[in-house]
Design an enzyme around this catalytic site. Structure first.
Site, PDB file in Angstrom:
ATOM      1  N   GLY A 289       0.786  -1.222   0.000  1.00 54.01           N
ATOM      2  CA  GLY A 289       0.000   0.000   0.000  1.00 54.01           C
ATOM      3  C   GLY A 289       0.816   1.269   0.000  1.00 54.01           C
ATOM      4  O   GLY A 289       0.252   2.368   0.094  1.00 54.01           O
ATOM      5  N   SER A 290       2.136   1.148  -0.147  1.00 50.41           N
ATOM      6  CA  SER A 290       2.986   2.345  -0.106  1.00 50.41           C
ATOM      7  C   SER A 290       2.986   3.119  -1.413  1.00 50.41           C
ATOM      8  O   SER A 290       3.424   4.269  -1.458  1.00 50.41           O
ATOM      9  CB  SER A 290       4.423   1.959   0.264  1.00 50.41           C
ATOM     10  OG  SER A 290       4.983   1.089  -0.712  1.00 50.41           O
ATOM     11  N   GLY A 291       2.509   2.493  -2.503  1.00 53.63           N
ATOM     12  CA  GLY A 291       2.455   3.184  -3.789  1.00 53.63           C
ATOM     13  C   GLY A 291       3.355   2.600  -4.856  1.00 53.63           C
ATOM     14  O   GLY A 291       3.510   3.195  -5.929  1.00 53.63           O
ATOM     15  N   LYS A 292       3.927   1.422  -4.610  1.00 46.97           N
ATOM     16  CA  LYS A 292       4.868   0.830  -5.562  1.00 46.97           C
ATOM     17  C   LYS A 292       4.212   0.535  -6.908  1.00 46.97           C
ATOM     18  O   LYS A 292       4.721   0.933  -7.962  1.00 46.97           O
ATOM     19  CB  LYS A 292       5.469  -0.457  -4.983  1.00 46.97           C
ATOM     20  CG  LYS A 292       6.157  -0.297  -3.648  1.00 46.97           C
ATOM     21  CD  LYS A 292       6.847  -1.574  -3.204  1.00 46.97           C
ATOM     22  CE  LYS A 292       5.886  -2.734  -3.000  1.00 46.97           C
ATOM     23  NZ  LYS A 292       4.959  -2.517  -1.861  1.00 46.97           N
ATOM     24  N   THR A 293       3.088  -0.176  -6.885  1.00 48.81           N
ATOM     25  CA  THR A 293       2.396  -0.522  -8.130  1.00 48.81           C
ATOM     26  C   THR A 293       1.877   0.722  -8.829  1.00 48.81           C
ATOM     27  O   THR A 293       1.935   0.826 -10.066  1.00 48.81           O
ATOM     28  CB  THR A 293       1.240  -1.495  -7.845  1.00 48.81           C
ATOM     29  OG1 THR A 293       1.771  -2.720  -7.323  1.00 48.81           O
ATOM     30  CG2 THR A 293       0.450  -1.802  -9.108  1.00 48.81           C
ATOM     31  N   THR A 294       1.382   1.675  -8.068  1.00 48.19           N
ATOM     32  CA  THR A 294       0.908   2.933  -8.657  1.00 48.19           C
ATOM     33  C   THR A 294       2.033   3.631  -9.402  1.00 48.19           C
ATOM     34  O   THR A 294       1.838   4.143 -10.516  1.00 48.19           O
ATOM     35  CB  THR A 294       0.345   3.858  -7.565  1.00 48.19           C
ATOM     36  OG1 THR A 294      -0.751   3.206  -6.920  1.00 48.19           O
ATOM     37  CG2 THR A 294      -0.135   5.178  -8.158  1.00 48.19           C
TER      38      THR A 294
ATOM     39  N   GLU B  29       6.251  -7.424  -9.279  1.00 47.90           N
ATOM     40  CA  GLU B  29       6.446  -8.749  -8.670  1.00 47.90           C
ATOM     41  C   GLU B  29       6.502  -9.852  -9.739  1.00 47.90           C
ATOM     42  O   GLU B  29       5.714 -10.816  -9.705  1.00 47.90           O
ATOM     43  CB  GLU B  29       5.328  -9.046  -7.666  1.00 47.90           C
ATOM     44  CG  GLU B  29       5.324  -8.139  -6.445  1.00 47.90           C
ATOM     45  CD  GLU B  29       6.380  -8.518  -5.416  1.00 47.90           C
ATOM     46  OE1 GLU B  29       7.189  -9.429  -5.703  1.00 47.90           O
ATOM     47  OE2 GLU B  29       6.403  -7.897  -4.350  1.00 47.90           O
TER      48      GLU B  29
END
Length: 259
Positions: free
Chosen positions: A38-43, A157
């Site tokens: 939820g830290s924003g990696k995928t975003t 991932e």
């Protein structure tokens, strides 16, 4: 080629997922993005690949880049390779991304041959993609993005669903692509077989608060970076004995890796 993010932010339902992100990504480099769920990696990856439109400024080699231009230059590879399978055969799957570009058949054949060689799938052109192994499916997903002549790959991932031998295969492919001049940006904490990364980026609360080498990263303290992940990096640095001394003296106990 260089991608530059200048005060880039993204909001979901009014809440910031990323806020005032500044970063640069160059071809010929491997970047590993870490941070808690939820830290924003995928975003971040989806913004770089032009799949999300963000606030702020994004540049390609100094010129403003909109999502369409980013999609032309950055290929996005999903965590589950099966979600990107389209064609009935391996070559049809790669060809799909070329058909929408309007290439003639001769050029398509050349590109398909080249990218399948790059990812080690030569000889499997007529195979049903659904019958491939997990590692082969992920290599096919990478090939489909490379066929569009993208300069960067953004991978979310990419090896988390694969066994160790397949993980090694994928990372070997990524390292060879770096040597071909591609930029690799990936979210992963499976580092045992990735020997050639250049930078680690740490995201916390929607902001990149660290970008540097993995040797520098292991000297820093991050509340959301779990001990197993640090152990992998210390091992890569050849400092595992020193790290174990620190570990034993800290009184910490190993927990599940969450980066």
């Amino acid at each position: 080629m260089k991608i530059t993010l200048n005060s880039v932010s993204f909001r979901y339902n009014g809440d910031y997922v990323l806020k005032d992100v500044n970063a640069e990504f160059e071809t010929g480099k491997i970047y590993v993005v870490v941070g808690k769920n939820g830290s924003g990696k995928t975003t971040l990856l989806k913004i770089l690949a032009g799949l999300l439109e963000a606030e702020g400024e994004i540049f390609l080699d100094g010129s403003p880049a909109d999502p369409f231009l980013l999609r032309k230059n950055v290929g996005y590879v999903f965590q589950n390779p099966s979600s990107q399978i389209i064609g009935a055969t391996v070559e049809e799957d790669v060809a799909f991304s070329l058909e929408i570009m309007g290439l003639d058949e001769s050029e398509m054949r050349k590109r398909i041959k080249k990218v399948l060689e790059l990812v080690g799938l030569s000889g499997l052109e007529k195979e049903d993609p659904l019958n491939l192994s997990g590692g082969q499916k992920q290599r096919l997903a990478i090939a489909s993005m490379l066929a569009r002549d993208t300069r960067f790959l953004a991978l979310d991932e990419p090896v988390s669903m694969l066994d160790p031998p397949s993980q090694r295969e994928i990372f070997q492919v990524l390292e060879s692509l770096k040597n071909e001049g591609k930029g690799i940006i990936l979210v992963t904490h499976e580092l045992e077989y990735l020997d050639d990364m250049d930078f680690i980026l740490h995201i916390s609360n929607g902001t990149i608060d660290f970008c540097g080498s993995w040797e520098e990263f292991v000297e820093r303290e991050f509340d959301d970076v779990e001990i197993p992940f640090k152990w992998k990096l210390w091992k890569k640095c050849g400092k595992i004995n020193l790290w174990e001394d620190r570990y034993e003296n800290s009184g910490n106990q190993r927990r599940r890796d969450t980066v």
